[in-house]
Motif scaffolding. Structure first.
Motif, short mmCIF file in Angstrom:
data_model
loop_
_atom_site.label_atom_id
_atom_site.label_comp_id
_atom_site.label_asym_id
_atom_site.label_seq_id
_atom_site.Cartn_x
_atom_site.Cartn_y
_atom_site.Cartn_z
N ILE A 424 -97.57 -47.38 2.50
CA ILE A 424 -96.12 -47.14 2.55
C ILE A 424 -95.97 -45.50 3.18
O ILE A 424 -95.13 -45.15 3.72
N SER A 425 -96.95 -44.87 2.52
CA SER A 425 -96.99 -43.46 2.76
C SER A 425 -97.08 -43.21 4.67
O SER A 425 -96.67 -42.08 4.97
N ARG A 426 -97.82 -43.79 5.01
CA ARG A 426 -98.31 -43.77 6.48
C ARG A 426 -96.95 -44.20 7.35
O ARG A 426 -96.89 -43.54 8.20
N ILE A 427 -96.16 -44.58 6.70
CA ILE A 427 -94.68 -45.05 7.57
C ILE A 427 -93.74 -43.99 6.93
O ILE A 427 -93.19 -43.46 7.88
N PHE A 428 -93.29 -43.81 5.65
CA PHE A 428 -92.44 -43.02 5.17
C PHE A 428 -92.55 -41.42 5.50
O PHE A 428 -91.60 -40.95 5.86
N PHE A 429 -93.56 -40.83 5.46
CA PHE A 429 -93.89 -39.51 5.60
C PHE A 429 -93.31 -39.06 7.15
O PHE A 429 -92.59 -38.37 7.31
N PRO A 430 -93.97 -39.92 8.03
CA PRO A 430 -93.67 -39.43 9.55
C PRO A 430 -92.25 -39.64 9.89
O PRO A 430 -91.60 -38.75 10.69
N ILE A 431 -91.53 -40.72 9.38
CA ILE A 431 -90.12 -40.94 9.54
C ILE A 431 -89.40 -39.72 8.88
O ILE A 431 -88.45 -39.23 9.63
N VAL A 432 -89.49 -39.48 7.76
CA VAL A 432 -88.85 -38.34 7.11
C VAL A 432 -89.09 -37.20 7.81
O VAL A 432 -88.03 -36.33 7.91
N PHE A 433 -90.14 -36.73 8.18
CA PHE A 433 -90.61 -35.49 8.97
C PHE A 433 -89.85 -35.55 10.19
O PHE A 433 -89.08 -34.51 10.99
N ALA A 434 -89.69 -36.71 10.91
CA ALA A 434 -88.86 -36.91 12.36
C ALA A 434 -87.35 -36.72 11.68
O ALA A 434 -86.75 -35.80 12.80
N PHE A 435 -86.96 -37.22 10.76
CA PHE A 435 -85.57 -36.89 10.48
C PHE A 435 -85.26 -35.61 10.19
O PHE A 435 -84.29 -35.00 10.58
N PHE A 436 -85.90 -34.78 9.67
CA PHE A 436 -85.87 -33.47 9.41
C PHE A 436 -85.95 -32.59 10.72
O PHE A 436 -84.90 -31.87 10.90
N ASN A 437 -86.81 -32.94 11.54
CA ASN A 437 -86.77 -32.35 12.80
C ASN A 437 -85.60 -32.33 13.61
O ASN A 437 -85.05 -31.35 14.17
N LEU A 438 -84.93 -33.41 13.45
CA LEU A 438 -83.82 -33.83 14.12
C LEU A 438 -82.59 -33.07 13.66
O LEU A 438 -81.79 -32.41 14.31
N ALA A 439 -82.39 -33.13 12.28
CA ALA A 439 -81.43 -32.13 11.48
C ALA A 439 -81.74 -30.67 11.77
O ALA A 439 -80.74 -30.07 12.07
N TYR A 440 -83.08 -30.10 11.83
CA TYR A 440 -83.25 -28.87 11.85
C TYR A 440 -82.81 -28.30 13.17
O TYR A 440 -82.00 -27.18 13.35
N TRP A 441 -83.25 -29.05 14.21
CA TRP A 441 -83.03 -28.46 15.74
C TRP A 441 -81.38 -28.45 16.04
O TRP A 441 -80.94 -27.72 16.61
N SER A 442 -81.01 -29.69 15.75
CA SER A 442 -79.56 -29.84 16.05
C SER A 442 -78.61 -28.78 15.45
O SER A 442 -77.71 -28.29 16.07
N THR A 443 -78.96 -28.57 14.15
CA THR A 443 -78.19 -27.64 13.25
C THR A 443 -78.40 -26.09 13.64
O THR A 443 -77.24 -25.52 14.09
N TYR A 444 -79.64 -25.52 13.84
CA TYR A 444 -79.85 -24.37 14.40
C TYR A 444 -79.35 -23.95 15.76
O TYR A 444 -78.83 -22.93 16.05
N LEU A 445 -79.83 -25.09 16.52
CA LEU A 445 -79.36 -24.72 17.95
C LEU A 445 -77.77 -24.78 18.13
O LEU A 445 -77.50 -24.10 19.01
N PHE A 446 -77.09 -25.75 17.52
CA PHE A 446 -75.68 -25.72 17.43
C PHE A 446 -74.99 -24.71 16.79
O PHE A 446 -74.05 -23.93 17.46
N ARG A 447 -75.69 -23.96 15.72
CA ARG A 447 -75.23 -22.49 15.37
C ARG A 447 -75.38 -21.49 16.31
O ARG A 447 -74.57 -20.53 16.45
N GLU A 448 -76.43 -21.57 16.99
CA GLU A 448 -76.82 -20.52 18.05
C GLU A 448 -75.74 -20.53 19.23
O GLU A 448 -75.08 -19.48 19.59
N GLU A 449 -75.42 -21.72 19.61
CA GLU A 449 -74.39 -21.87 20.81
C GLU A 449 -72.94 -21.41 20.12
O GLU A 449 -72.22 -20.60 21.01
N GLU A 450 -72.54 -21.71 18.74
CA GLU A 450 -71.49 -21.36 18.31
C GLU A 450 -71.21 -19.81 18.14
O GLU A 450 -70.12 -19.21 18.51
N GLY A 451 -72.31 -19.18 17.84
CA GLY A 451 -72.43 -17.74 17.59
C GLY A 451 -72.23 -17.13 18.80
O GLY A 451 -71.60 -15.96 19.24
N ASP A 452 -72.76 -17.56 20.10
CA ASP A 452 -72.49 -17.02 21.45
C ASP A 452 -71.28 -17.11 21.86
O ASP A 452 -70.54 -16.25 22.35
N GLU A 453 -70.63 -18.16 21.60
CA GLU A 453 -69.25 -18.27 21.93
C GLU A 453 -68.14 -17.29 21.16
O GLU A 453 -67.18 -16.64 21.74
#
Length: 453
Positions: A424-453
């Motif tokens: 279960i850990s072989r599947i659970f850990f990579p999936i959760v880490f992938a979701f974290f990367n998606l949330a992290y980059w979308s959040t901070y890159l979006f904030r960066e563009e908003e700050g530019d505006e």
């Protein structure tokens, strides 16, 4: 006839020779360097000019003196995140009109006068309000000059190096942009006496091909920042330099190594549960390496009270590595629990076999009589038993068979709980880490563009 003409022609020849003599011709040339000295002595001589008195306003009025400023940024040396400061070298220029310095330009031949001593004329009391330290350049000669034009206009130029404070907001670090200001204000003259203005056209110029190690100068904006105190209002100018942090350095030095450490910690899930030294050493090594990486990042930043983007990244990566180590502790506990359950089952199955072998099943059907002979018991079926059997058969007809669960059928291939946890850990850990990367980059890159505006 010729002898009679000679006495009259002689005076004419003598006069012509005098007029065409070379010394006579050189006297007609004007030595403008000598004239420049005479003009300087005339306008700046003793009792003629007082540098303590400010010039009058525009058009000779009693209004404030107008000083126009422009800059040429030669280089930007360092931008320090820890000290929150930056160093810049620039050519600073001021220009104002002082009608007391008017002079004759001799038909446009004397374009301007040059001075190297600033104390000879009145100077604006400008200072850099956010300066930490600075110095003039004196190699080989002091890099300063003053030009006085025929209409009384004064141009002051000097090369200086400054270290200026730059308060930074590091919430988006290292996906951030920083605005560093250069503020110039009057120290003693209020706006009633002195007003600073940006020069029309192009007040701030930056050297071409300006390279910084970790930043890129995107743009700069000029503005006014007059300040009011209990002694009056003071004129102030500012230029905002917008720096964008280069992300490629941090991607190579921080983000990719952290991802690799997290992935290496997952190798423990593929190792056998009995390989305790290997799994423990792998988990502890990755945990210590991740902690060292986090400490090195924090050492290059000032201690701030808010959470930075890099703190979120390193904190989550550290949590994943720590979670992989805790997963092995759970696997080890489940393995020992499985071994204990197997031992109990073996002991129970062994005891049943021994107990069943000691009982004769035919003794329940025999009944002793008075003559010590045994008779067979009659098998009697009661009506209650037949009714309960009918009801049981009816219930079995109405009960539908259970649907097979894919996950349960797949997990049934792994009989022990410890093995199931690893799978279960072989599947659970990579999936959760992938979701974290998606949330992290979308959040901070979006904030960066908003700050530019």
């Amino acid at each position: 006839m010729a002898g009679a003409m000679w006495p009259g022609a002689l005076p004419l020849l003598v006069l012509l020779a005098v007029l065409l003599h070379p010394s006579r011709c050189t006297q007609g040339k004007v030595n403008f360097r000598e004239k420049e000295k005479q003009v300087l002595d005339n306008i700046l001589g003793p009792g003629r000019y007082d540098a303590r008195i400010r010039p009058s306003g525009e058009n000779g009025t009693d209004g404030p003196a107008i000083v126009r400023v422009n800059l040429f940024v030669r280089s930007i040396a360092t931008i320090s995140d820890i000290k929150m400061e930056y160093s810049v070298q620039l050519t600073f220029r001021e220009q104002w009109l002082d009608e007391r310095l008017r002079f004759n330009d001799f038909g446009g031949r004397l374009k301007y006068l040059t001075l190297t001593e600033a104390n000879r004329v009145w100077m604006p009391d400008l200072f850099f309000s956010n300066e930490k330290e600075g110095h003039f350049h004196n190699i080989i000669m002091p890099n300063v000059y003053i030009r006085i034009f025929p209409n009384g206009s004064v141009l002051y130029s000097i090369r200086i190096s400054l270290t200026l404070s730059c308060p930074m907001n590091l919430k988006l670090y290292p996906l951030d942009r920083q605005i560093c200001s250069l503020r110039m204000a009057s120290y003693g003259w209020t706006t009633n006496d002195l007003v600073f203005l940006w020069k029309e056209g192009d007040p701030v110029q930056v050297v071409k091909n300006l390279h910084l190690p970790r930043f890129t100068l995107e743009k700069f904006l000029t503005d006014y920042c007059n300040s009011k105190t209990n002694t009056g209002e003071y004129s102030c100018l500012k230029v905002d330099l917008l720096f964008k942090r280069e992300f490629s350095y941090y991607l190579i030095q921080i983000y990719i190594p952290c991802c690799m450490l997290v992935i290496v910690s997952w190798v423990s899930f593929w190792l056998d549960q009995s390989a305790v030294p290997a799994r423990v050493s792998l988990g502890v090594t990755t945990l210590l390496t991740m902690a060292t990486q986090t400490s090195g990042i924090n050492a290059s930043l000032p201690p701030v009270s808010y959470t930075k983007a890099i703190d979120v990244w390193t904190g989550v990566c550290l949590t994943f590595v720590f979670g992989a180590l805790l997963e092995f502790a759970l696997v080890n506990y489940a393995s020992r629990s499985d071994m204990h359950s197997d031992n109990i089952k073996k002991q129970f199955s062994t005891g049943e076999i021994e107990h069943s072998s000691s009982i004769d099943p035919s003794s329940e059907l025999l009944e002793p009589d008075g003559s010590a002979n045994f008779a067979m018991k009659p098998l009697v079926r009661h009506p209650e038993d037949s009714m309960s059997m009918d009801k049981l058969q009816q219930c079995e007809i109405h009960v539908k068979p259970r649907k097979k669960n894919c996950c349960r059928s797949w997990l049934s291939k792994f009989p022990t709980r410890s093995k199931r946890i690893d799978v279960i850990s072989r599947i659970f850990f990579p999936i959760v880490f992938a979701f974290f990367n998606l949330a992290y980059w979308s959040t901070y890159l979006f904030r960066e563009e908003e700050g530019d505006e």
